[in-house]
Design an enzyme around this catalytic site. Structure first.
Site, short mmCIF file in Angstrom:
data_model
loop_
_atom_site.label_atom_id
_atom_site.label_comp_id
_atom_site.label_asym_id
_atom_site.label_seq_id
_atom_site.Cartn_x
_atom_site.Cartn_y
_atom_site.Cartn_z
N SER A 13 21.09 79.06 48.26
CA SER A 13 19.71 78.85 48.26
C SER A 13 19.26 77.95 46.70
O SER A 13 18.16 77.72 47.30
CB SER A 13 19.49 80.52 47.40
OG SER A 13 19.94 80.99 45.87
N HIS A 109 24.04 74.66 37.25
CA HIS A 109 25.49 75.88 36.29
C HIS A 109 24.51 76.69 35.72
O HIS A 109 23.58 77.00 34.96
CB HIS A 109 25.93 74.80 35.37
CG HIS A 109 27.18 75.39 34.82
ND1 HIS A 109 28.14 76.17 35.59
CD2 HIS A 109 27.19 76.61 33.58
CE1 HIS A 109 29.71 76.11 34.63
NE2 HIS A 109 29.12 76.73 33.54
N ASP A 143 33.37 64.77 33.71
CA ASP A 143 33.94 66.00 32.62
C ASP A 143 33.15 67.43 33.12
O ASP A 143 32.02 67.21 33.29
CB ASP A 143 34.12 66.57 31.45
CG ASP A 143 35.16 65.56 30.32
OD1 ASP A 143 35.82 65.31 30.74
OD2 ASP A 143 34.48 64.76 29.19
C1 GAR Z 1 24.11 79.71 41.76
O1 GAR Z 1 24.01 80.46 41.24
C2 GAR Z 1 24.60 78.47 40.79
O2 GAR Z 1 24.43 77.86 39.67
C3 GAR Z 1 25.82 78.42 40.71
O3 GAR Z 1 26.54 79.41 42.45
C4 GAR Z 1 25.12 79.73 42.48
C5 GAR Z 1 24.56 79.31 44.12
O4 GAR Z 1 24.04 79.80 45.23
N1 GAR Z 1 26.89 77.04 41.10
C6 GAR Z 1 27.66 77.29 40.18
O5 GAR Z 1 28.35 78.07 39.78
C7 GAR Z 1 28.37 75.93 39.92
N2 GAR Z 1 29.79 76.37 38.96
P1 GAR Z 1 23.25 79.62 45.84
O6 GAR Z 1 24.26 78.74 46.97
O7 GAR Z 1 22.46 80.51 46.63
O8 GAR Z 1 21.81 78.19 45.35
#
Ligand code: GAR
Length: 197
Positions: A13, A109, A143
């Site tokens: 998304s 993040h 990191d």
């Molecule tokens: C989102 O909430 C993003 O912030 C998180 O995964 C989700 C992806 O949603 N990212 C992480 O956790 C990275 N460590 P999406 O595929 O619908 O964009």
């Protein structure tokens, strides 16, 4: 026009929000979506948006991060990608790879960094009893979930919230923040943006 590559692992998304913004006077265009999982729902969404896609399946590279990243790099180079946006990309990248993209790779993040790097951010916010939660867009460095912060969006934690309700309420904020930050970043503006949801 800066050629932007978007790396995803799941629903995509955030990728859709970024790609939809990259039209008109936007300084970038989404030129490739790469997923590390052939089942990533975002691949179909990229197809619908007519963005070329590639799959670099990490399972084809067991215990071989270098090989996995070489395949990622090859796909990015073939599409002449200049800036990479990680959008729900759930693989840890090596310092060698992040160094190659230093100053040219962003990540979103789901926490108010520097709090809660890594996984399960929504549950950790609830365990800690925080009153505020949010998301961060930052430049990617060696990191994990580190690197200069380019923007954050904040929201209140409500009584009765669960990890799921937090994730659901945060996602629309992510979709506002990430496109805004990428647009400014490609225009050369690295001043952090703060949004309140
Ligand atoms: C989102 O909430 C993003 O912030 C998180 O995964 C989700 C992806 O949603 N990212 C992480 O956790 C990275 N460590 P999406 O595929 O619908 O964009």
């Amino acid at each position: 026009m800066t050629r932007v590559g978007i790396l995803i692992s799941g629903g995509g998304s955030n990728m859709v929000a970024l790609a939809r913004d990259m039209t008109g006077d936007h300084p970038g265009r989404a030129r490739l979506v790469i997923a590390n999982d052939p089942g990533a729902g975002g691949l179909l969404k990229a197809n619908a948006l007519r963005i070329p896609t590639a799959v670099v399946d990490h399972r084809d590279f067991p215990k071989d991060r270098v090989g996995f990243e070489a395949a990622l790099q090859a796909a990015l180079e073939e599409a002449r990608i200049e800036v990479v946006a990680l959008a729900g990309f759930m693989r840890i990248l090596t310092p060698a790879f992040t160094a190659k993209w230093a100053g040219r790779m962003l990540n979103i993040h789901p926490s108010l960094l520097p709090k809660y790097k890594g996984l399960h951010t929504h549950a950790r916010v609830l365990e800690a009893g925080d009153a505020r939660h949010g998301c961060t867009v930052h430049e990617v460095t060696a990191d994990l979930d580190d690197g200069p912060i380019l923007g954050q969006a904040r929201m209140d934690v409500r009584p009765g919230d669960t990890p799921q309700t937090l994730a659901e309420r945060l996602l629309p904020l992510e979709h506002r923040l990430y496109p805004l930050v990428l647009r400014r970043y490609l225009a050369g503006d690295r001043t952090p943006v703060m949004l309140d949801g």
